[in-house]
Motif scaffolding. Structure first.
Motif, PDB file in Angstrom:
ATOM      1  N   ASP A  14       2.040  22.848 -13.375  1.00 24.76           N
ATOM      2  CA  ASP A  14       2.736  23.688 -12.400  1.00 24.76           C
ATOM      3  C   ASP A  14       1.999  25.026 -12.264  1.00 24.76           C
ATOM      4  OD1 ASP A  14       6.265  24.679 -12.144  1.00 24.76           O
ATOM      5  OD2 ASP A  14       4.584  24.915 -10.772  1.00 24.76           O
ATOM      6  N   GLY A  15       1.686  25.400 -11.026  1.00 25.94           N
ATOM      7  CA  GLY A  15       0.966  26.645 -10.786  1.00 25.94           C
ATOM      8  C   GLY A  15      -0.545  26.484 -10.731  1.00 25.94           C
ATOM      9  N   GLY A  16      -1.040  25.302 -11.059  1.00 30.85           N
ATOM     10  CA  GLY A  16      -2.472  25.061 -11.077  1.00 30.85           C
ATOM     11  C   GLY A  16      -3.057  24.788  -9.700  1.00 30.85           C
ATOM     12  N   SER A  17      -4.348  24.455  -9.688  1.00 27.89           N
ATOM     13  CA  SER A  17      -5.073  24.232  -8.432  1.00 27.89           C
ATOM     14  C   SER A  17      -5.896  22.951  -8.505  1.00 27.89           C
ATOM     15  CB  SER A  17      -6.031  25.397  -8.154  1.00 27.89           C
ATOM     16  OG  SER A  17      -5.328  26.601  -7.988  1.00 27.89           O
ATOM     17  N   LEU A  18      -6.120  22.370  -7.350  1.00 29.07           N
ATOM     18  CA  LEU A  18      -7.013  21.229  -7.198  1.00 29.07           C
ATOM     19  C   LEU A  18      -7.674  21.332  -5.837  1.00 29.07           C
ATOM     20  CD1 LEU A  18      -4.982  18.081  -8.400  1.00 29.07           C
ATOM     21  CD2 LEU A  18      -7.043  19.015  -9.471  1.00 29.07           C
ATOM     22  N   ARG A  19      -8.851  20.742  -5.716  1.00 27.11           N
ATOM     23  CA  ARG A  19      -9.502  20.643  -4.399  1.00 27.11           C
ATOM     24  C   ARG A  19      -9.776  19.177  -4.110  1.00 27.11           C
ATOM     25  NH1 ARG A  19     -15.199  22.931  -1.937  1.00 27.11           N
ATOM     26  NH2 ARG A  19     -16.058  21.251  -3.250  1.00 27.11           N
ATOM     27  N   SER A  74     -10.458  22.933   5.153  1.00 29.90           N
ATOM     28  CA  SER A  74     -11.732  23.401   5.684  1.00 29.90           C
ATOM     29  C   SER A  74     -12.634  22.195   5.922  1.00 29.90           C
ATOM     30  CB  SER A  74     -12.394  24.388   4.727  1.00 29.90           C
ATOM     31  OG  SER A  74     -12.657  23.781   3.486  1.00 29.90           O
ATOM     32  N   GLY A  75     -13.696  22.413   6.691  1.00 34.59           N
ATOM     33  CA  GLY A  75     -14.609  21.331   7.002  1.00 34.59           C
ATOM     34  C   GLY A  75     -16.055  21.750   6.846  1.00 34.59           C
ATOM     35  N   ASP A  76     -16.898  20.800   6.513  1.00 33.91           N
ATOM     36  CA  ASP A  76     -18.337  21.022   6.386  1.00 33.91           C
ATOM     37  C   ASP A  76     -19.039  20.001   7.259  1.00 33.91           C
ATOM     38  OD1 ASP A  76     -21.046  21.028   5.599  1.00 33.91           O
ATOM     39  OD2 ASP A  76     -20.526  21.775   3.614  1.00 33.91           O
ATOM     40  N   ASP A  77     -19.566  20.478   8.394  1.00 27.53           N
ATOM     41  CA  ASP A  77     -20.240  19.581   9.333  1.00 27.53           C
ATOM     42  C   ASP A  77     -21.413  18.869   8.695  1.00 27.53           C
ATOM     43  OD1 ASP A  77     -19.793  21.569  12.324  1.00 27.53           O
ATOM     44  OD2 ASP A  77     -18.816  19.717  11.650  1.00 27.53           O
ATOM     45  N   ALA A  78     -22.206  19.612   7.966  1.00 26.42           N
ATOM     46  CA  ALA A  78     -23.439  19.051   7.398  1.00 26.42           C
ATOM     47  C   ALA A  78     -23.137  17.921   6.431  1.00 26.42           C
ATOM     48  CB  ALA A  78     -24.229  20.145   6.708  1.00 26.42           C
ATOM     49  N   LYS A  79     -22.021  18.018   5.739  1.00 22.19           N
ATOM     50  CA  LYS A  79     -21.674  16.996   4.756  1.00 22.19           C
ATOM     51  C   LYS A  79     -20.653  15.997   5.286  1.00 22.19           C
ATOM     52  CE  LYS A  79     -22.570  19.958   0.769  1.00 22.19           C
ATOM     53  NZ  LYS A  79     -22.029  20.549  -0.477  1.00 22.19           N
ATOM     54  N   ASN A  80     -20.197  16.201   6.532  1.00 27.91           N
ATOM     55  CA  ASN A  80     -19.156  15.321   7.097  1.00 27.91           C
ATOM     56  C   ASN A  80     -17.974  15.210   6.152  1.00 27.91           C
ATOM     57  OD1 ASN A  80     -20.087  14.616   9.626  1.00 27.91           O
ATOM     58  ND2 ASN A  80     -21.280  12.897   8.861  1.00 27.91           N
ATOM     59  N   THR A  81     -17.551  16.328   5.614  1.00 32.17           N
ATOM     60  CA  THR A  81     -16.510  16.335   4.593  1.00 32.17           C
ATOM     61  C   THR A  81     -15.436  17.349   4.938  1.00 32.17           C
ATOM     62  OG1 THR A  81     -18.080  15.643   2.891  1.00 32.17           O
ATOM     63  CG2 THR A  81     -16.042  16.671   2.140  1.00 32.17           C
ATOM     64  N   VAL A  82     -14.188  16.942   4.716  1.00 26.35           N
ATOM     65  CA  VAL A  82     -13.034  17.819   4.864  1.00 26.35           C
ATOM     66  C   VAL A  82     -12.484  18.099   3.469  1.00 26.35           C
ATOM     67  CG1 VAL A  82     -10.722  18.066   5.825  1.00 26.35           C
ATOM     68  CG2 VAL A  82     -12.474  16.833   7.096  1.00 26.35           C
ATOM     69  N   TYR A  83     -12.099  19.339   3.249  1.00 25.57           N
ATOM     70  CA  TYR A  83     -11.572  19.737   1.949  1.00 25.57           C
ATOM     71  C   TYR A  83     -10.128  20.198   2.095  1.00 25.57           C
ATOM     72  CZ  TYR A  83     -16.551  19.904   0.885  1.00 25.57           C
ATOM     73  OH  TYR A  83     -17.874  19.590   0.736  1.00 25.57           O
ATOM     74  N   LEU A  84      -9.381  20.021   1.025  1.00 20.55           N
ATOM     75  CA  LEU A  84      -8.039  20.583   0.937  1.00 20.55           C
ATOM     76  C   LEU A  84      -7.940  21.319  -0.389  1.00 20.55           C
ATOM     77  CD1 LEU A  84      -5.294  20.753   2.418  1.00 20.55           C
ATOM     78  CD2 LEU A  84      -4.532  18.874   0.960  1.00 20.55           C
ATOM     79  N   GLN A  85      -7.991  22.632  -0.314  1.00 21.03           N
ATOM     80  CA  GLN A  85      -7.835  23.467  -1.502  1.00 21.03           C
ATOM     81  C   GLN A  85      -6.349  23.687  -1.708  1.00 21.03           C
ATOM     82  OE1 GLN A  85     -10.140  24.744  -3.735  1.00 21.03           O
ATOM     83  NE2 GLN A  85      -8.326  25.393  -4.878  1.00 21.03           N
ATOM     84  N   MET A  86      -5.856  23.278  -2.862  1.00 16.41           N
ATOM     85  CA  MET A  86      -4.423  23.368  -3.150  1.00 16.41           C
ATOM     86  C   MET A  86      -4.210  24.319  -4.314  1.00 16.41           C
ATOM     87  SD  MET A  86      -3.369  19.357  -2.713  1.00 16.41           S
ATOM     88  CE  MET A  86      -4.222  18.857  -4.211  1.00 16.41           C
ATOM     89  N   ASN A  87      -3.542  25.432  -4.047  1.00 13.92           N
ATOM     90  CA  ASN A  87      -3.241  26.436  -5.068  1.00 13.92           C
ATOM     91  C   ASN A  87      -1.737  26.512  -5.289  1.00 13.92           C
ATOM     92  OD1 ASN A  87      -5.995  27.090  -5.155  1.00 13.92           O
ATOM     93  ND2 ASN A  87      -5.767  28.640  -3.547  1.00 13.92           N
ATOM     94  N   SER A  88      -1.355  27.126  -6.394  1.00 15.16           N
ATOM     95  CA  SER A  88       0.070  27.292  -6.722  1.00 15.16           C
ATOM     96  C   SER A  88       0.819  25.971  -6.589  1.00 15.16           C
ATOM     97  CB  SER A  88       0.701  28.346  -5.806  1.00 15.16           C
ATOM     98  OG  SER A  88       0.034  29.572  -5.903  1.00 15.16           O
ATOM     99  N   LEU A  89       0.261  24.940  -7.160  1.00 15.54           N
ATOM    100  CA  LEU A  89       0.861  23.613  -7.049  1.00 15.54           C
ATOM    101  C   LEU A  89       2.201  23.558  -7.778  1.00 15.54           C
ATOM    102  CD1 LEU A  89      -2.356  21.492  -7.411  1.00 15.54           C
ATOM    103  CD2 LEU A  89      -0.729  21.309  -5.523  1.00 15.54           C
ATOM    104  N   LYS A  90       3.095  22.745  -7.209  1.00 14.80           N
ATOM    105  CA  LYS A  90       4.434  22.577  -7.760  1.00 14.80           C
ATOM    106  C   LYS A  90       4.667  21.091  -8.045  1.00 14.80           C
ATOM    107  CE  LYS A  90       5.983  26.034  -4.379  1.00 14.80           C
ATOM    108  NZ  LYS A  90       6.914  26.290  -3.262  1.00 14.80           N
ATOM    109  N   PRO A  91       5.620  20.783  -8.922  1.00 13.46           N
ATOM    110  CA  PRO A  91       5.916  19.352  -9.144  1.00 13.46           C
ATOM    111  C   PRO A  91       6.263  18.616  -7.855  1.00 13.46           C
ATOM    112  CG  PRO A  91       6.881  20.685 -10.875  1.00 13.46           C
ATOM    113  CD  PRO A  91       6.311  21.647  -9.874  1.00 13.46           C
ATOM    114  N   GLY A  92       6.845  19.299  -6.895  1.00 16.47           N
ATOM    115  CA  GLY A  92       7.183  18.689  -5.612  1.00 16.47           C
ATOM    116  C   GLY A  92       5.979  18.306  -4.773  1.00 16.47           C
ATOM    117  N   ASP A  93       4.784  18.768  -5.165  1.00 15.43           N
ATOM    118  CA  ASP A  93       3.557  18.389  -4.451  1.00 15.43           C
ATOM    119  C   ASP A  93       2.996  17.067  -4.958  1.00 15.43           C
ATOM    120  OD1 ASP A  93       2.677  21.845  -4.596  1.00 15.43           O
ATOM    121  OD2 ASP A  93       3.383  20.751  -2.822  1.00 15.43           O
TER     122      ASP A  93
END
Length: 122
Positions: A14-19, A74-93
């Motif tokens: 709880d409260g941590g981050s993942l990308r 966010s997105g990176d055209d060169a890598k054809n990759t989309v990112y989701l930075q998730m901060n302040s994570l909760k058990p409900g996530d």
């Protein structure tokens, strides 16, 4: 045909981050709106965030109210990759997170990834 591959899920406190990352084949950003959805056990799949290319190197983003201010797409055209930075994570996530390629006009989900599990412990 677009192939999507998510990665980056895991167990966090709880409260941590993942990308999360979503690697797309082909020129996905040129032709699709890229979105993240999630599905918790016993619940319907729900929208989390989306991004699409705009004019002059701009990006248009959209968030569900439940994640706004905590998650960043966010997105990176060169890598054809989309990112989701998730901060302040909760058990409900806690959910399986899916990447999708949406038709730009209709927002129909044309392609899906296999999903990646995110578990937030209390």
């Amino acid at each position: 045909q677009v192939q999507l591959a998510e990665s980056g899920g895991g167990l966090v406190r709880d409260g941590g981050s993942l990308r999360l990352s979503c690697a797309a084949s082909g020129r996905a950003f040129s032709n699709y709106r890229m979105a993240w959805f999630r599905q918790a056990p016993g619940k319907e799949r729900e929208f989390v965030a989306a991004i699409r290319r705009g004019d002059l190197a701009s990006w248009y983003v959209d968030y569900a109210a439940s994640v706004k201010g905590r998650f960043t797409i966010s997105g990176d055209d060169a890598k054809n990759t989309v990112y989701l930075q998730m901060n302040s994570l909760k058990p409900g996530d806690t959910a399986v997170y899916y990447c999708a390629a949406q038709d730009i006009l209709t927002r129909r989900n044309d392609y899906w990834g296999q999903g990646t599990q995110v578990t937030v412990s209390s």
